[in-house]
Design a protein around this motif. Structure first.
Motif, mmCIF file in Angstrom:
data_model
loop_
_atom_site.group_PDB
_atom_site.id
_atom_site.type_symbol
_atom_site.label_atom_id
_atom_site.label_comp_id
_atom_site.label_asym_id
_atom_site.label_seq_id
_atom_site.Cartn_x
_atom_site.Cartn_y
_atom_site.Cartn_z
ATOM 1 N N UNK A 126 2.145 18.447 -13.284
ATOM 2 C CA UNK A 126 2.862 19.430 -12.183
ATOM 3 C C UNK A 126 4.145 20.397 -12.689
ATOM 4 N N UNK A 127 5.231 18.981 -13.180
ATOM 5 C CA UNK A 127 6.783 19.735 -13.404
ATOM 6 C C UNK A 127 6.514 20.066 -14.770
ATOM 7 N N UNK A 128 5.818 19.106 -15.579
ATOM 8 C CA UNK A 128 5.902 18.632 -16.818
ATOM 9 C C UNK A 128 5.257 20.321 -17.376
ATOM 10 N N UNK A 129 4.159 20.799 -17.271
ATOM 11 C CA UNK A 129 4.111 22.067 -17.874
ATOM 12 C C UNK A 129 4.396 23.262 -17.741
ATOM 13 N N UNK A 130 4.825 22.854 -15.730
ATOM 14 C CA UNK A 130 6.227 24.606 -15.700
ATOM 15 C C UNK A 130 7.221 24.257 -16.388
ATOM 16 N N UNK A 187 0.829 -0.760 0.312
ATOM 17 C CA UNK A 187 0.197 0.442 0.262
ATOM 18 C C UNK A 187 0.785 1.225 -0.410
ATOM 19 N N UNK A 188 1.555 1.335 0.751
ATOM 20 C CA UNK A 188 2.852 2.153 0.499
ATOM 21 C C UNK A 188 2.790 2.650 -0.564
ATOM 22 N N UNK A 189 3.792 1.932 -1.571
ATOM 23 C CA UNK A 189 4.034 2.205 -2.771
ATOM 24 C C UNK A 189 3.084 2.819 -3.246
ATOM 25 N N UNK A 190 1.952 2.649 -3.270
ATOM 26 C CA UNK A 190 0.698 3.018 -4.532
ATOM 27 C C UNK A 190 0.661 4.674 -4.695
ATOM 28 N N UNK A 191 0.412 5.214 -2.684
ATOM 29 C CA UNK A 191 0.545 6.288 -2.560
ATOM 30 C C UNK A 191 1.672 7.027 -3.056
ATOM 31 N N UNK A 192 2.647 5.804 -2.480
ATOM 32 C CA UNK A 192 4.080 7.055 -3.536
ATOM 33 C C UNK A 192 4.386 7.629 -4.985
ATOM 34 N N UNK A 193 3.806 6.213 -5.602
ATOM 35 C CA UNK A 193 3.439 6.252 -7.290
ATOM 36 C C UNK A 193 2.443 7.393 -7.695
ATOM 37 N N UNK A 194 1.464 7.280 -7.010
ATOM 38 C CA UNK A 194 0.109 8.786 -7.117
ATOM 39 C C UNK A 194 1.316 9.740 -6.992
ATOM 40 N N UNK A 195 1.765 9.930 -5.412
ATOM 41 C CA UNK A 195 2.055 11.291 -5.567
ATOM 42 C C UNK A 195 3.648 11.405 -6.671
ATOM 43 N N UNK A 196 4.354 10.778 -7.028
ATOM 44 C CA UNK A 196 5.228 11.059 -7.938
ATOM 45 C C UNK A 196 4.168 11.203 -9.483
ATOM 46 N N UNK A 197 3.368 10.824 -9.243
ATOM 47 C CA UNK A 197 2.896 10.891 -11.094
ATOM 48 C C UNK A 197 2.770 12.550 -11.111
ATOM 49 N N UNK A 198 1.382 12.814 -9.347
ATOM 50 C CA UNK A 198 0.997 13.831 -10.087
ATOM 51 C C UNK A 198 2.251 14.516 -9.920
ATOM 52 N N UNK A 199 3.307 14.315 -9.059
ATOM 53 C CA UNK A 199 4.296 15.840 -8.935
ATOM 54 C C UNK A 199 4.997 15.668 -11.240
ATOM 55 N N UNK A 200 4.938 14.448 -11.227
ATOM 56 C CA UNK A 200 5.824 14.712 -12.622
ATOM 57 C C UNK A 200 3.959 15.283 -13.950
#
Length: 155
Positions: A16-20, A1-14
């Motif tokens: 956000x970073x790509x358009x910026x 479960x911990x891995x899926x939460x980290x993955x979601x956060x990293x996906x959300x961060x990517x």
């Protein structure tokens, strides 16, 4: 479960970073283009001839035709005030770069120069500055013609 939460956060961060990063890159490129379009004021300033005092032309000046041309230019520049030490290598260097067609056009131009100078000489009183200058122009045109003919014959 911990891995899926980290993955979601990293996906959300990517996401956000790509358009910026794209927006920042576009802004930087726009600023560069806008800065280049305005130009620089010093690029439009007139050139100062005194800055160009060490110009050298590479040409074969040891040929007899070149020496004869130098003599004619020395005399003509002595009257007109031009600088024969600059004009002579310019003529030699440009002649070596001419195509045969350009040399033939140059020969035609020298014929016209001689004809115009002869007309001026014939209209002027002997010994006047106009007559003397016409004589020098005729001499220089004859030497340039001989030089062009020699160059054309070598090709």
């Amino acid at each position: 479960m911990g891995n899926s939460v980290d993955t979601r956060r990293s996906i959300r961060l990517v996401k956000l970073l790509m358009p910026v990063a794209a927006i920042c890159g576009s802004i930087a490129a726009g600023l560069l283009i806008a800065g280049d379009l305005t130009g620089r004021s010093h690029a439009r300033e007139a050139l100062d001839p005194s800055q160009f005092d060490q110009i050298e032309f590479v040409a074969r000046v040891d040929r007899p035709e070149a020496r004869a041309l130098q003599d004619a230019l020395d005399r003509a520049c002595g009257l007109s005030g031009c600088d024969a030490t600059t004009v002579h290598p310019m003529v030699l260097a440009s002649t070596e770069q001419m195509t045969p067609e350009e040399l033939k056009a140059g020969l035609d131009a020298q014929v016209r120069v001689r004809a115009e100078s002869q007309a001026i000489r014939n209209r002027s009183l002997p010994g006047t500055p106009a007559a003397t200058m016409a004589e020098m122009e005729i001499l220089a045109a004859e030497r340039i013609t001989a030089f062009y003919e020699m160059e054309l014959a070598e090709r």
